[in-house]
Design a protein around this motif. Structure first.
Motif, mmCIF file in Angstrom:
data_model
loop_
_atom_site.group_PDB
_atom_site.id
_atom_site.type_symbol
_atom_site.label_atom_id
_atom_site.label_comp_id
_atom_site.label_asym_id
_atom_site.label_seq_id
_atom_site.Cartn_x
_atom_site.Cartn_y
_atom_site.Cartn_z
ATOM 1 N N MET A 1 -39.928 23.162 -21.862
ATOM 2 C CA MET A 1 -38.856 22.263 -21.419
ATOM 3 C C MET A 1 -37.529 22.700 -22.044
ATOM 4 N N PRO A 2 -36.469 22.836 -21.252
ATOM 5 C CA PRO A 2 -35.195 23.262 -21.840
ATOM 6 C C PRO A 2 -34.625 22.204 -22.777
ATOM 7 N N ALA A 3 -33.800 22.664 -23.712
ATOM 8 C CA ALA A 3 -33.174 21.751 -24.668
ATOM 9 C C ALA A 3 -31.762 22.218 -24.978
ATOM 10 N N ALA A 4 -30.836 21.275 -25.004
ATOM 11 C CA ALA A 4 -29.487 21.562 -25.486
ATOM 12 C C ALA A 4 -29.509 21.542 -27.006
ATOM 13 N N GLN A 5 -28.687 22.390 -27.611
ATOM 14 C CA GLN A 5 -28.621 22.485 -29.061
ATOM 15 C C GLN A 5 -27.274 21.945 -29.530
ATOM 16 N N ARG A 6 -27.303 21.051 -30.517
ATOM 17 C CA ARG A 6 -26.038 20.572 -31.094
ATOM 18 C C ARG A 6 -26.237 20.161 -32.547
ATOM 19 N N GLU A 7 -25.561 20.852 -33.436
ATOM 20 C CA GLU A 7 -25.586 20.515 -34.867
ATOM 21 C C GLU A 7 -27.009 20.336 -35.402
ATOM 22 N N GLY A 8 -27.872 21.275 -35.038
ATOM 23 C CA GLY A 8 -29.238 21.244 -35.533
ATOM 24 C C GLY A 8 -30.181 20.343 -34.753
ATOM 25 N N LEU A 9 -29.675 19.672 -33.729
ATOM 26 C CA LEU A 9 -30.505 18.801 -32.898
ATOM 27 C C LEU A 9 -30.967 19.536 -31.645
ATOM 28 N N GLU A 10 -32.143 19.184 -31.178
ATOM 29 C CA GLU A 10 -32.614 19.613 -29.859
ATOM 30 C C GLU A 10 -32.626 18.396 -28.959
ATOM 31 N N LEU A 11 -31.937 18.496 -27.825
ATOM 32 C CA LEU A 11 -31.856 17.419 -26.842
ATOM 33 C C LEU A 11 -32.563 17.893 -25.581
ATOM 34 N N VAL A 12 -33.800 17.459 -25.416
ATOM 35 C CA VAL A 12 -34.646 17.943 -24.335
ATOM 36 C C VAL A 12 -34.217 17.304 -23.022
ATOM 37 N N TYR A 13 -34.120 18.135 -21.972
ATOM 38 C CA TYR A 13 -33.711 17.639 -20.654
ATOM 39 C C TYR A 13 -34.516 18.349 -19.576
ATOM 40 N N ASP A 14 -34.469 17.815 -18.376
ATOM 41 C CA ASP A 14 -35.024 18.511 -17.223
ATOM 42 C C ASP A 14 -34.147 18.243 -16.013
ATOM 43 N N ILE A 15 -34.292 19.068 -15.006
ATOM 44 C CA ILE A 15 -33.453 19.010 -13.800
ATOM 45 C C ILE A 15 -34.351 18.871 -12.585
ATOM 46 N N GLN A 16 -33.967 17.970 -11.698
ATOM 47 C CA GLN A 16 -34.664 17.805 -10.420
ATOM 48 C C GLN A 16 -33.634 17.684 -9.304
ATOM 49 N N GLY A 17 -33.940 18.289 -8.168
ATOM 50 C CA GLY A 17 -33.095 18.129 -6.997
ATOM 51 C C GLY A 17 -31.974 19.142 -6.928
ATOM 52 N N ASP A 18 -31.144 18.969 -5.888
ATOM 53 C CA ASP A 18 -30.042 19.878 -5.643
ATOM 54 C C ASP A 18 -28.881 19.077 -5.064
ATOM 55 N N GLY A 19 -27.675 19.528 -5.337
ATOM 56 C CA GLY A 19 -26.496 18.818 -4.858
ATOM 57 C C GLY A 19 -25.527 18.577 -5.993
ATOM 58 N N PRO A 20 -24.604 17.631 -5.841
ATOM 59 C CA PRO A 20 -23.701 17.301 -6.941
ATOM 60 C C PRO A 20 -24.492 16.850 -8.164
ATOM 61 N N ASP A 21 -23.975 17.143 -9.334
ATOM 62 C CA ASP A 21 -24.691 16.810 -10.565
ATOM 63 C C ASP A 21 -24.631 15.322 -10.872
ATOM 64 N N LEU A 22 -25.762 14.769 -11.311
ATOM 65 C CA LEU A 22 -25.886 13.370 -11.725
ATOM 66 C C LEU A 22 -26.631 13.335 -13.044
ATOM 67 N N LEU A 23 -25.936 12.942 -14.113
ATOM 68 C CA LEU A 23 -26.532 12.859 -15.440
ATOM 69 C C LEU A 23 -27.072 11.455 -15.656
ATOM 70 N N LEU A 24 -28.324 11.349 -16.109
ATOM 71 C CA LEU A 24 -29.000 10.078 -16.330
ATOM 72 C C LEU A 24 -29.186 9.873 -17.833
ATOM 73 N N ILE A 25 -28.676 8.737 -18.359
ATOM 74 C CA ILE A 25 -28.722 8.473 -19.795
ATOM 75 C C ILE A 25 -29.495 7.179 -20.035
ATOM 76 N N ALA A 26 -30.597 7.281 -20.748
ATOM 77 C CA ALA A 26 -31.479 6.140 -21.000
ATOM 78 C C ALA A 26 -30.934 5.271 -22.139
ATOM 79 N N GLY A 27 -31.536 4.101 -22.283
ATOM 80 C CA GLY A 27 -31.099 3.131 -23.273
ATOM 81 C C GLY A 27 -32.002 3.070 -24.489
ATOM 82 N N THR A 28 -31.808 2.033 -25.284
ATOM 83 C CA THR A 28 -32.577 1.814 -26.499
ATOM 84 C C THR A 28 -34.070 1.735 -26.192
ATOM 85 N N ALA A 29 -34.878 2.356 -27.033
ATOM 86 C CA ALA A 29 -36.340 2.317 -26.933
ATOM 87 C C ALA A 29 -36.858 2.991 -25.672
#
Length: 264
Positions: A1-29
């Motif tokens: 699974m790909p991961a963005a790197q920032r200041e020693g953190l790994e932020l795991v993400y995945d991509i589905q679909g095609d078209g304009p980009d839509l970033l989905l950000i989850a909440g607490t818990a």
């Protein structure tokens, strides 16, 4: 699974679909799986990028506390890693708070905002509810009882009438160890610090506020803060959902979200 790197953190993400980009950000818990019921349809129209915030899912579990701006910078790192120069952004609860900070931090990267059951500040009621949830996370030792308490708070009345809370908790417990307790505590503590209200007029991206009318955590007055102070913001009220309409009433949530996004 790909991961963005920032200041020693790994932020795991995945991509589905095609078209304009839509970033989905989850909440607490929550992690990126919270979008499971609506993401396939969204991915018919958009290149959806979903990631796990720090302290959740497969991303790095932290040792120290952090502030909302840190999570907005995490989101920018995910956009960079995914090759998204400019994206629509959809955030739920804490994810909606991050989305607002992201729109202020990097307005040139934002095509639109969809803010679901979130807030720019807490009133006395919101502070009391989130403080109570934080207290539960700190003192309830039984994992099943803690999950049951938090999901009772999060789910709307209609959902609780028709869905077995015990069965939901059993399913969650059987799927793995879940979020470490100390990470959950850090996220609830972060919720209590939200302080964006005075900067809302600086947000100039097209904005859609979606709210489940049976939300016991963040009441309608806090949604009106967003609608009344972000220029041109639209509002959709989903009557039969609580704090998580994308899970409780996914079809209604999709209609509202796609009607707004496709008009753009």
């Amino acid at each position: 699974m790909p991961a963005a790197q920032r200041e020693g953190l790994e932020l795991v993400y995945d991509i589905q679909g095609d078209g304009p980009d839509l970033l989905l950000i989850a909440g607490t818990a929550a992690d990126r799986t919270m979008w499971t019921q609506v993401r396939p349809k969204l991915s018919e129209y958009f290149r959806t990028i979903a990631f796990d915030n720090r302290d959740s899912g497969e991303s790095t579990i932290c040792n120290d506390s952090y502030v909302m701006l840190d999570l907005a910078k995490d989101a920018v790192a995910v956009l960079d890693a995914a090759g998204a120069e400019r994206a629509h952004v959809m955030g739920h609860s804490l994810g909606g708070m991050i989305t607002q900070e992201l729109a202020l931090l990097a307005p040139e990267r934002i095509a639109s905002l969809t803010l679901a059951n979130t807030t720019s500040r807490l009133d006395g009621y919101g502070n009391a509810v989130i403080s109570m949830a934080l207290g539960w996370a700190q003192v309830i030792e039984d994992p099943a009882l803690l999950l049951k308490s938090l999901y009772f708070l999060a789910l709307g009345t209609d959902t609780l009438r028709t869905t077995s809370l015990d069965r939901i908790v059993e399913g969650l417990l059987s799927s793995g160890p879940g979020q470490p307790r100390e990470a959950l505590v850090r996220q609830w503590q972060l919720d209590l610090t939200v302080n964006i209200f005075d900067r809302l007029p600086l947000i100039d991206a097209p904005t859609h506020v979606i709210w489940g009318a049976q939300d016991k955590i963040l009441p309608e007055d806090l949604q009106r803060d967003l609608v009344n102070n972000i220029r041109g913001a639209q509002f959709t009220r989903i009557e039969h959902a609580g704090h998580s309409p994308m899970i409780e009433t996914p079809d209604e949530f999709l209609r509202a979200a796609t009607d707004f996004l496709l008009r753009l």
